[in-house]
Design an enzyme around this catalytic site. Sequence first.
Site: not given
Ligand code: NAD
Length: 299
Positions: A191, A204
């Site tokens: 991120s 985080y």
């Molecule tokens: P999202 O909520 O769609 O995806 C995150 C997923 O993590 C969930 O769907 C869930 O299946 C999984 N998860 C969480 N806790 C878990 C557990 N205990 N066991 C198994 N699975 C678990 O959100 P997203 O934004 O698509 O996130 C995906 C990745 O992208 C993450 O690593 C997040 O940190 C990263 N990210 C997202 C953003 C943003 O702005 N959305 C920015 C930077 C990084």
Amino acid sequence: MASTDQLTFQDPTKRFPVISPPKQDQPEPGLDADLVPQTDRGEESYRGTGRLEGRKALITGADSGIGAAVAIAFAREGADVALNYLPAEEEDARKICELIEEAGRKAVALPGDLAAEGFPEQLVHDAARELGGLDALVNNAGKQIAVQSLEELSADQWETTFEVNIHAMFRITKTALEYLPAGATIVNSTSIQAYKPSEDLIDYAATKAAINNFTKGIAQQLAQRGIRVNAVAPGPIWTPLQVSDGQPKEALPEFGKNTPLGRAGQPTELAPAYVFLTSAESSYVLGETLNVNGGTPSP
Ligand code: NAD
Ligand code: MG
């Protein structure tokens, strides 16, 4: 949402609308099905070009958001996909499995909690068995809960965030080495928080910095085995993570507007970065963090 595919020449400021999400709350982990407005995971738009023909991929957090967009793209590029997600996310996961199967590829649903002892290892064994091998790993699952002060940040949250975001990544990666052949790839979701920590995302952001470092270290260690490790660093992407306490509620309407591009990203805009780093075309790219963040300067 988008009618054009990712390869059509277009203005990035206008590819997707500027959204002002209403204040909303979902219990963790949050569902794409209940998100307002809905996101674009490339369901209608992502066009495959044969870049991952015959690959066997395990993607964590593949039910929703970025992971779902990556799963759809991988399938349309020719890969079979094993998806991990939490049991509470079955509704979202079903939809993505259907899209993978519509692309003519195999979808293997492997729900389970990455913080549960022994599960990350079991997940890899199950994925490799069901896919008949494993040559692509996407460590994408993440936990993000905003907390205003260190006094309010519980030891329990601190530990679980580390467990899901980085400890599980270590366990999955280590176990995957039993299966990954030369040519295999690992892509980790990090991120922009790794270099620009928000004051309310202390736990985080620290895990994301660890992921960047882990990626660059392990990439060197695995290079001679022909296994390439890279990371993708998203900026503000509209996903269920943000409404299940990932952001303070009052911040939601402005989400992503402070980027140079002036809008939040949609999950499908991340997919090509993961496809590139997984495809053999990136053969000389190792230990890289590919920023996909709407233009915010990053190291
Ligand atoms: P999202 O909520 O769609 O995806 C995150 C997923 O993590 C969930 O769907 C869930 O299946 C999984 N998860 C969480 N806790 C878990 C557990 N205990 N066991 C198994 N699975 C678990 O959100 P997203 O934004 O698509 O996130 C995906 C990745 O992208 C993450 O690593 C997040 O940190 C990263 N990210 C997202 C953003 C943003 O702005 N959305 C920015 C930077 C990084
Ligand atoms: Mg989800």
